[in-house]
Enzyme design. Sequence first.
Site, mmCIF file in Angstrom:
data_model
loop_
_atom_site.group_PDB
_atom_site.id
_atom_site.type_symbol
_atom_site.label_atom_id
_atom_site.label_comp_id
_atom_site.label_asym_id
_atom_site.label_seq_id
_atom_site.Cartn_x
_atom_site.Cartn_y
_atom_site.Cartn_z
ATOM 1 N N SER A 161 3.118 -14.168 -4.314
ATOM 2 C CA SER A 161 2.147 -13.455 -4.127
ATOM 3 C C SER A 161 1.001 -14.041 -4.968
ATOM 4 C CB SER A 161 2.746 -12.246 -5.077
ATOM 5 O OG SER A 161 1.633 -11.275 -5.099
ATOM 6 N N HIS B 49 1.990 -13.911 0.337
ATOM 7 C CA HIS B 49 1.870 -12.214 0.142
ATOM 8 C C HIS B 49 0.493 -12.051 -0.281
ATOM 9 C CE1 HIS B 49 3.617 -8.199 -0.607
ATOM 10 N NE2 HIS B 49 3.010 -8.263 -1.678
ATOM 11 N N ASP C 211 -2.093 -9.044 -1.790
ATOM 12 C CA ASP C 211 -2.120 -7.640 -2.153
ATOM 13 C C ASP C 211 -3.484 -7.036 -2.126
ATOM 14 O OD1 ASP C 211 0.649 -7.008 -3.036
ATOM 15 O OD2 ASP C 211 0.401 -8.548 -4.469
ATOM 16 N N MET D 181 -5.609 -3.910 -3.276
ATOM 17 C CA MET D 181 -5.674 -2.653 -4.028
ATOM 18 C C MET D 181 -6.956 -1.914 -3.963
ATOM 19 S SD MET D 181 -3.655 -4.106 -7.352
ATOM 20 C CE MET D 181 -1.943 -5.151 -7.334
ATOM 21 N N HIS E 43 -0.210 -6.759 2.304
ATOM 22 C CA HIS E 43 0.085 -5.465 1.586
ATOM 23 C C HIS E 43 -0.968 -4.671 1.118
ATOM 24 C CE1 HIS E 43 2.747 -3.608 -1.913
ATOM 25 N NE2 HIS E 43 2.368 -2.856 -1.115
ATOM 26 N N MET F 72 -2.327 -1.710 -0.452
ATOM 27 C CA MET F 72 -2.040 -0.587 -1.463
ATOM 28 C C MET F 72 -3.310 0.256 -1.646
ATOM 29 S SD MET F 72 0.153 -2.853 -4.315
ATOM 30 C CE MET F 72 -0.413 -4.332 -3.614
ATOM 31 N N MET G 167 9.231 -1.433 -2.835
ATOM 32 C CA MET G 167 8.741 -1.829 -4.091
ATOM 33 C C MET G 167 9.710 -1.628 -5.228
ATOM 34 S SD MET G 167 5.504 -2.564 -3.764
ATOM 35 C CE MET G 167 5.505 -2.922 -5.410
ATOM 36 N N ASP H 276 9.539 -6.427 -3.513
ATOM 37 C CA ASP H 276 8.214 -6.627 -4.352
ATOM 38 C C ASP H 276 8.208 -6.226 -5.531
ATOM 39 O OD1 ASP H 276 5.541 -7.697 -4.849
ATOM 40 O OD2 ASP H 276 4.614 -6.238 -3.495
HETATM 41 C C1 DX5 Z 1 2.392 -5.530 -7.211
HETATM 42 C C2 DX5 Z 1 1.993 -6.308 -6.064
HETATM 43 C C3 DX5 Z 1 2.952 -7.363 -6.173
HETATM 44 C C4 DX5 Z 1 2.949 -8.352 -7.455
HETATM 45 C C5 DX5 Z 1 4.096 -8.884 -7.755
HETATM 46 O O1 DX5 Z 1 1.952 -3.835 -6.959
HETATM 47 O O2 DX5 Z 1 2.408 -5.614 -4.980
HETATM 48 O O3 DX5 Z 1 2.812 -7.977 -4.937
HETATM 49 O O4 DX5 Z 1 2.146 -9.552 -7.223
HETATM 50 O O5 DX5 Z 1 4.181 -9.506 -8.858
HETATM 51 P P1 DX5 Z 1 5.493 -9.808 -9.682
HETATM 52 O O6 DX5 Z 1 6.256 -10.768 -8.752
HETATM 53 O O7 DX5 Z 1 4.788 -10.700 -10.863
HETATM 54 O O8 DX5 Z 1 6.097 -8.895 -10.279
HETATM 55 ZN ZN ZN Z 2 2.582 -6.769 -2.969
#
Ligand code: DX5
Ligand code: ZN
Length: 214
Positions: A7, A32, A34, A36, A66, A68, A137, A171
């Site tokens: 990630s 990956h 992310d 947000m 991903h 969010m 998740m 994740d």
């Molecule tokens: C959290 C993200 C993850 C995050 C995971 O909301 O969706 O992808 O980067 O990080 P770790 O592996 O450190 O929990």
């Molecule tokens: Zn993620």
Amino acid sequence: MIKLTPSLLAADLLHLGRGIEMMRRDRLNQLHFDVMDAHFVPNLSFGPDFCQVIHQRHPDMILDVHLMMDNPEQYLEEFARYGASSITLHREIAEDMSGMIQIIRSLGVKCGLSVKPGTSAQTLLPYLDQLDLILIMTVEPGFGGQKFMPEQMEKIRFLRQIGFQGDIAVDGGVNMENAPLLTQAGATLLVMGTSYFHAEDPSRVARFVEELNQ
Ligand code: DX5
Ligand code: ZN
């Protein structure tokens, strides 16, 4: 096949290229990504331009986006154009996800749905035949480095029991300790932020996951 997908959130953002080189050295070709929005989750991260830059410099890198975010409609086409290989939406953002799933599929991108810890896997049932992947998740979304929630593994078992054959990604707090349990339950994509990029020996983590295939 079981794959490690590091990630980006946990990489050294001032030296992102080094993180990707590290992945290449470890023969990892899936990242990956992310996104947000400070609304669906209480944090902000990367936007589509960032995805484009990575795709331009590293066109062979598989980018798992991903999202969010609430109201992602206006960004779907952009992420597809900017190199996303898959786009995963959150099940919680709308009563009916069919329209958004169809848009993603029509863009020629793989489509995923994700559930937060408090959302039941049953809510995915109407969409199973339209999904390439499901992302479970195992922490509350929004931040890296949180503690893994083992009870979420039940969702993976349930989805395999009812015959879902696509990828199941996990994740949040995934590490070498829980990875074998997750893959035994039926997970195929292990998202790792902290436990890969902050590892003392990231190559060892990559080898460990590779060996879960044997
Ligand atoms: C959290 C993200 C993850 C995050 C995971 O909301 O969706 O992808 O980067 O990080 P770790 O592996 O450190 O929990
Ligand atoms: Zn993620």
